[in-house]
Design a protein around this motif. Structure first.
Motif, PDB file in Angstrom:
ATOM      1  N   ASP A 179       0.829  -1.210   0.000  1.00  0.00           N
ATOM      2  CA  ASP A 179       0.000   0.000   0.000  1.00  0.00           C
ATOM      3  C   ASP A 179       0.860   1.256   0.000  1.00  0.00           C
ATOM      4  O   ASP A 179       0.466   2.288  -0.570  1.00  0.00           O
ATOM      5  CB  ASP A 179      -0.934   0.004   1.208  1.00  0.00           C
ATOM      6  CG  ASP A 179      -2.111  -0.956   1.035  1.00  0.00           C
ATOM      7  OD1 ASP A 179      -2.338  -1.425  -0.103  1.00  0.00           O
ATOM      8  OD2 ASP A 179      -2.791  -1.257   2.038  1.00  0.00           O
ATOM      9  N   GLU A 180       2.026   1.198   0.626  1.00  0.00           N
ATOM     10  CA  GLU A 180       2.924   2.352   0.601  1.00  0.00           C
ATOM     11  C   GLU A 180       3.403   2.614  -0.819  1.00  0.00           C
ATOM     12  O   GLU A 180       3.551   3.779  -1.228  1.00  0.00           O
ATOM     13  CB  GLU A 180       4.113   2.100   1.527  1.00  0.00           C
ATOM     14  CG  GLU A 180       3.741   1.977   3.005  1.00  0.00           C
ATOM     15  CD  GLU A 180       4.953   1.705   3.878  1.00  0.00           C
ATOM     16  OE1 GLU A 180       6.089   1.802   3.367  1.00  0.00           O
ATOM     17  OE2 GLU A 180       4.774   1.405   5.075  1.00  0.00           O
ATOM     18  N   ASN A 206       0.543   4.090  -3.006  1.00  0.00           N
ATOM     19  CA  ASN A 206       0.270   5.514  -2.759  1.00  0.00           C
ATOM     20  C   ASN A 206       1.463   6.403  -3.063  1.00  0.00           C
ATOM     21  O   ASN A 206       1.451   7.596  -2.745  1.00  0.00           O
ATOM     22  CB  ASN A 206      -0.150   5.711  -1.298  1.00  0.00           C
ATOM     23  CG  ASN A 206      -1.451   5.001  -0.965  1.00  0.00           C
ATOM     24  OD1 ASN A 206      -2.353   4.945  -1.799  1.00  0.00           O
ATOM     25  ND2 ASN A 206      -1.545   4.449   0.233  1.00  0.00           N
ATOM     26  N   GLY A 207       2.519   5.836  -3.667  1.00  0.00           N
ATOM     27  CA  GLY A 207       3.712   6.612  -3.955  1.00  0.00           C
ATOM     28  C   GLY A 207       3.975   6.736  -5.441  1.00  0.00           C
ATOM     29  O   GLY A 207       3.201   6.281  -6.301  1.00  0.00           O
TER      30      GLY A 207
END
Length: 443
Positions: free
Chosen positions: A392-393, A396-397
């Motif tokens: 998820d990191e 979202n990057g």
């Protein structure tokens, strides 16, 4: 290694401990080495005890893992002394009188009460390097763990004697036998708990005797790196199985991980096979003079290549490492030293006088940074996982477009892959204790 071979190797092992301890005492300015075996601890507000764990500094000398209240004393120029507690006790099984191939290396004194040990310890505690936990204190003998002594002994513990490698072969034999039983249980449709029990039965060791808590993970549970919940009912559909479990022998450990697909013709099986090929290449890099940090970074590049080949990422392995994308799929270290402890000590030691060799930038979970030398035994355990909180990191990057999210969804139900072997560094080609034993046991 047969018991007769261990018996032949043991005197040289003790001689090496004598040599190392003599130097360590000189470094610290002490006359005696005193090592308590440790004590039994009790839970707060209760009379239940925790499982006893022997002091590693004690079991380095003798294959005793169930002897709380005992002491090891070494004075340079004298035969090592074992002060052995054999209490009068009708509530519990009393430790047996020491016997076997190892006893001739010690002057052995039997005591019946813990405080009787004081009669057999050096007269002046201030001249002793006392290695252990504070709870082992007896009279003036409070463990102080002087840094000069501990640093030297722990640094050199990385270099295993022939006896130690022999005990680790036996621990591996036990672990592999139990791994094969666990795979059979998985193939029969068993639950995680039942697989764990099959493992313990095959190993002839219960959970407190094994070197660490078994990781027995079906399906998505394999994405939890230290999954130990042991569900008692199997999932409706069994897709995959990851087991990380070892065996114990004479105070030494093995550490083995295997991953299996329920469908041997599936893409997940192909992923397992690809990680296996990469892992074998990494094992072959356990060579004298090779920096373990470089082995770890190389593992990222190899695994990122696997991710790219399977369509999970759309970027070069170098870019995956540089941007941290590979860390999301492979978030732990490539391995660690192993021996008396599963995660053996001094993995970051700069020298036998202390100091720290730093981890590579962006790799906070690597457990060893030393240059490999003959006698070291290291685990090699690459893994590829679908861990949503890490992915998820990325989602979202700025690297979100470099991942194939549909492809990731396809592999999510399988959790992940990890393969782990214990490998001995030598003057030449490495010795893979784990693979050798799987071959010896027919698979």
């Amino acid at each position: 290694m047969a018991i007769s071979e261990l018996a032949q190797a043991y005197p040289q092992h003790v001689a090496e401990l004598v040599r190392r301890s003599t130097i360590a005492l000189e470094r610290g300015g002490f006359d005696h080495l005193v090592v308590p075996s440790g004590t039994v601890h009790y839970q707060v507000f209760d009379d239940r005890d925790y499982p006893y764990a022997v002091n590693p500094q004690f079991k380095a000398w003798a294959p005793l893992t169930r002897s709380p209240g005992s002491w090891l004393v070494f004075t340079p120029g004298n035969k090592p002394k074992l002060v052995y507690l054999q209490p009068f006790d009708y509530w519990h099984v009393v430790p047996q009188t020491p016997s076997g191939y190892w006893v001739e290396q010690f002057d052995i004194v039997i005591i019946r009460k813990p405080e009787e040990a004081l009669q057999h310890l050096p007269a002046n505690a201030a001249r002793c390097a006392i290695l252990g936990e504070a709870a082992s204190a007896l009279g003036d003998y409070l463990p102080d763990n002087p840094a000069a002594v501990v640093n030297y002994l722990e640094y050199h513990r990385a270099f295993k004697t022939d006896y130690e490698i022999g005990t680790m072969r036996e621990a591996t034999r036990i672990g592999v036998r139990a791994h094969r039983a666990a795979e059979a249980a998985f193939r029969s449709g068993a639950s995680e708990f039942d697989i764990h029990m099959a493992y313990c039965i095959a190993a002839c060791q219960d959970a407190n005797e094994l070197p660490y808590h078994n990781i027995v993970a079906l399906n998505e549970h394999a994405a939890v790196l230290h999954y130990t919940e042991l569900a008692t009912t199997p999932p409706e559909e069994i897709r995959s199985f990851l087991i990380d479990a070892g065996g114990s022998f004479g105070g030494y450990a093995s550490d083995i991980t295997r991953t299996y697909a329920a469908d041997r013709d599936s893409e997940f099986q192909a992923l397992i096979d690809a990680v296996d090929v990469a892992q074998r290449q990494m094992c072959d890099e356990v060579r004298a003079g090779f920096d373990y940090r470089e082995l770890h970074l190389g593992a990222h590049l190899k695994l990122a290549g696997v991710l790219k080949d399977f369509g999970l990422i759309d970027m070069s392995p170098e870019a995956a490492l540089e941007t941290g994308v590979s860390n999301a799929f492979f978030p732990h270290g490539i391995g660690h030293g192993i021996g008396l402890q599963v995660h053996d000590v001094a993995g970051f030691a700069e020298s036998d006088a202390g100091g720290v060799i730093p981890r590579p930038d962006g790799q906070p979970f690597l457990r060893s940074t030393r240059t490999l030398e003959p006698g070291m035994v290291m685990t090699i355990e690459p893994g590829v996982y679908i861990i949503d909180m890490l992915l998820d990191e990325i989602r979202n990057g700025e690297q979100a477009g470099s991942l194939n999210w549909d492809r990731i969804d396809e592999f999510r139900p399988f959790g992940g892959v990890r393969i782990e072997d214990d490998v001995v560094c030598t003057d030449g080609a490495p010795i893979n204790l784990t693979r050798n034993e799987f071959t010896a046991q027919g698979g």
